[in-house]
Scaffold this active site. Structure first.
Site, PDB file in Angstrom:
ATOM      1  N   GLU A 338       0.801  -1.230   0.000  1.00 59.89           N
ATOM      2  CA  GLU A 338       0.000   0.000   0.000  1.00 59.89           C
ATOM      3  C   GLU A 338       0.834   1.280   0.000  1.00 59.89           C
ATOM      4  O   GLU A 338       0.518   2.228   0.710  1.00 59.89           O
ATOM      5  CB  GLU A 338      -0.936  -0.002   1.230  1.00 59.89           C
ATOM      6  CG  GLU A 338      -1.915  -1.144   1.211  1.00 59.89           C
ATOM      7  CD  GLU A 338      -2.737  -1.263   2.484  1.00 59.89           C
ATOM      8  OE1 GLU A 338      -3.953  -1.496   2.368  1.00 59.89           O
ATOM      9  OE2 GLU A 338      -2.182  -1.143   3.593  1.00 59.89           O
TER      10      GLU A 338
HETATM   11  C1  ACM Z   1      -1.831  -5.435   4.149  1.00 61.19           C
HETATM   12  O1  ACM Z   1      -2.829  -5.984   4.612  1.00 61.19           O
HETATM   13  N1  ACM Z   1      -1.806  -4.128   3.956  1.00 61.19           N
HETATM   14  C2  ACM Z   1      -0.636  -6.191   3.811  1.00 61.19           C
END
Ligand code: ACM
Length: 522
Positions: A338
Site C-alpha cells: 500500500e
Molecule cells: C496489508 O494488509 N496491507 C498487507
C-alpha cells in the site's frame, strides 16, 4: 497388574461408548481404529495406526531423553512442565543411560527415519511405554505437542490416572513455513502478551512468528543509531494511547523464547509506505524536510519515505543492520504494501535497493505481494495477501510466495456482522471459511512448488488486549496450522470440526478467550 489391565480395558470400553454416543464417526475412524481417533490431534497427523489399548500416565511415569544434550533435556522438561500442570502429576525428566523401560516416555534422536525431515517425528505408543523419535530436536518438540494433545482426561483422572491411547503416529509438515503475524504497531502489545501468543503457536506446531514492528502509528523496536524512532515514534498508537516499544534486550528475549520453541521470528519494518512514525521522528527522511505529526487514526496509504534521498538508504542500512544482528532467523520482512504515495518508478527503485541492503546483512527478503513489481532476487518471498497478479509476477521471476490471502487467513477480519472487534473489508471469515481452502489451488497457476508456506496475519487497528488477540485468533489459528501441516487429501471440514470442538477443553485449560462459532459442534 491385572488391576491395571482391567482399568485400561474399562476405559477403552468407556471411550468406545462415549465415541459412539457423539457424532464423531467419520470415514477415517474406520480405517484408523477407534481409540486413537478418539483423540483430537490438530494439526491432523499424516499417518495414524491405532492398536486399541492405552498407556497409563500416572505418578510412576517418567520422561527420559538422550543423554548429553541440554537441548533435548529442555524439550523433555517442557513436556513435563506442561503435563504436570494439566494433570497435577510430578513427572520427572531423566537422561537415559540405556533404552528406558516400562512406564517411560522416551525422547530420542536415535534410529529416526531420515525421511521425517527437519520437523517430522514418529510416536510409538504401547501399553508399556511411549517412544518419540525424530531426526532433529525440532521434530521432538513438534512431537511432544502431539503427546500433550492425546493425554486424555477421564473419570479416573481425579485419581491421578490419564490414558494415552496406543498406536503409531508418523508425521511431518506439508509446508516448511507456517506462520502467524501480530501487528504490534497499531496497538502495542508487551513482552508477556507476545510470549503468550508464541506459546499458543507452539501447541499447534506453527514455526514462524512475524512481528509487524513499524507502521504509521508507531515504531516498536529500539534502534540505537536512530533513538528518536522509539522515543518519539513509539510514543502513541491508534486512538492516542501511550504506545510503547521493545528495547533490544526485550526483543532478544522474545527471539530466544521463540527459538526455545523452534519458532523463527521474522521482523518486519514496513516501507516505503506505512512510515509516518519514522517520518515524524526524523525530518530529514521527508522529501520536504518537514516532520509530520504523529498519527493515531487508521487510514492507510498516505506516507512514504523519500526514495531518492541517500539519507533514506543510510537510515535503512542502520535499521536492517541492527535488527539483523539480533535476529538469528534467515528472513527480514520489508513490508512494501500500500505505498500509494510513492510513484511506481520510485517504488521499484526503492525495493531493489532495499533488497540489496537485506542481502548485505545475510538475510532473505520477505515482502507483501507488491514487491513483485520490482526485480525480485530469486530467494525473495512475496507474501500474497491481495493481488493474485503480483503472486504470478513473483513466481515468473523464480521467487516463492507465502500464502496469506486476506479473504481466508486475515484473522483480524470479523467472523460475522455481529463480531464486536475486527474489520471486514476483505470478508467475514467464519471458522469453516478460514479452513476450507487449499493454498496450492487457490490461485490458478500458483502450485505447491511455488509456495513456501502459509500465514495468518492479525492486524491490530481494533484490538488492544490479549483477550482481543485470543478472540480473533481462536478458533481460527488451529485451522491455519492444519492447512500448513496436513496434506490436503487428509483435510475435511466435516471431520475437522469435531476435532476442533474437542479442543475447547484445551482453550479452557489455557484460559483462552475464544469465539464459540455456531458452525462448530462444541
Ligand atoms: C496489508 O494488509 N496491507 C498487507
Amino acid at each position: 497388574m491385572e488391576n491395571l489391565k482391567f482399568i485400561v480395558l474399562a476405559i477403552a470400553a468407556a471411550m468406545i461408548v462415549t465415541a459412539s454416543c457423539k457424532p464423531r464417526e467419520s470415514t477415517d475412524l474406520a480405517t484408523t481404529g477407534m481409540i486413537l481417533t478418539k483423540t483430537s490431534i490438530i494439526p491432523k497427523p499424516v499417518s495414524v495406526t491405532a492398536t486399541g489399548e492405552a498407556f497409563s500416565l500416572n505418578s510412576k511415569t517418567a520422561i527420559f531423553v538422550d543423554a548429553g544434550s541440554d537441548e533435548i533435556l529442555r524439550t523433555g522438561q517442557y513436556l513435563a512442565d506442561k503435563l504436570n500442570a494439566t494433570t497435577g502429576l510430578a513427572i520427572s525428566v531423566n537422561e537415559a543411560q540405556a533404552e528406558p523401560g516400562k512406564g517411560s516416555i522416551f525422547l530420542t534422536l536415535s534410529g529416526a527415519d531420515q525421511s521425517l525431515g527437519e520437523e517430522g517425528y514418529t510416536l510409538d505408543i504401547t501399553r508399556q511405554k511411549v517412544k518419540l523419535t525424530a531426526v532433529n530436536p525440532a521434530g521432538l518438540f513438534r512431537g511432544i505437542q502431539t503427546i500433550r494433545q492425546i493425554a486424555l482426561k477421564d473419570t479416573l483422572s481425579a485419581k491421578g490416572l490419564f490414558m494415552i491411547p496406543t498406536g503409531t503416529i508418523s508425521d511431518k509438515p506439508e509446508y516448511s513455513y507456517r506462520s502467524m503475524m501480530l501487528d504490534v504497531s497499531r496497538h502495542f502489545f508487551g513482552v508477556e502478551d507476545v510470549k503468550q501468543v508464541i506459546e499458543y503457536l507452539a501447541f499447534y506446531k506453527i514455526n514462524t512468528f512475524h512481528m509487524h514492528l513499524s507502521d504509521d502509528q508507531g515504531w516498536r523496536i529500539e534502534i540505537k543509531s536512530w533513538p528518536n524512532l522509539t522515543i518519539h515514534g513509539g510514543s502513541t498508537q491508534v486512538g492516542g494511547g501511550k504506545g510503547g516499544f521493545y528495547t533490544q534486550e526485550q526483543y532478544s528475549d522474545i527471539v530466544k523464547f521463540a527459538a526455545d520453541r523452534y519458532i523463527t521470528i521474522v521482523p518486519e519494518i514496513d516501507m516505503p509506505g506505512h512510515t509516518n512514525a519514522a517520518l515524524s521522528s526524523y525530518p530529514e527522511l521527508n522529501c520536504d524536510g518537514k516532520a509530520p505529526d504523529l498519527y493515531t487514526g487508521t487510514t492507510v496509504g498516505f506516507s512514504s519515505l523519500c526514495t531518492r534521498k541517500e539519507i533514506t538508504y543510510q537510515f535503512i542500512d542502520d535499521v536492517v543492520r541492527e535488527i539483523c544482528a539480533l535476529t538469528p532467523g534467515p528472513f527480514f520482512h520489508i513490508g512494501g504494501d500500500e505505498s500509494n504515495s510513492t510513484k511506481v518508478d520510485d517504488y521499484i527503485y526503492f525495493v531493489n535497493r532495499v533488497q540489496d541492503i537485506v542481502a548485505k546483512y545475510g538475510k532473505r527478503v520477505v515482502g507483501w505481494d507488491e514487491i513483485a513489481l520490482s526485480t525480485l532476487k530469486p530467494n525473495s518471498v512475496a507474501q500474497c495477501w491481495a493481488n493474485e497478479e503480483n503472486a504470478k509476477k513473483a513466481i515468473a521471476q523464480g521467487a516463492k510466495v507465502l500464502m496469506a490471502p486476506a479473504k481466508k487467513t486475515y484473522i483480524d477480519m470479523k467472523y460475522d456482522s455481529t463480531t464486536h472487534i475486527g474489520l471486514h473489508w476483505a470478508a467475514f471469515i467464519e471458522v469453516d471459511d478460514n479452513y476450507n481452502w487449499d493454498p496450492a489451488s487457490y490461485i490458478p497457476g500458483v502450485t505447491k512448488d511455488n509456495i513456501i508456506g502459509i500465514e495468518a496475519p492479525l492486524w491490530a487497528e481494533t484490538i488492544s488486549t490479549l483477550e482481543d488477540i485470543e478472540y480473533l485468533t481462536f478458533p481460527r489459528l488451529p485451522g491455519v496450522a492444519e492447512i500448513g501441516w496436513t496434506p490436503v487429501s487428509l483435510r475435511n471440514w466435516d471431520e475437522y470440526k469435531f476435532r476442533l470442538a474437542d479442543h475447547a477443553r484445551f482453550f479452557e485449560e489455557m484460559g483462552i478467550n475464544y469465539y464459540k462459532s455456531p458452525r462448530v459442534p462444541w
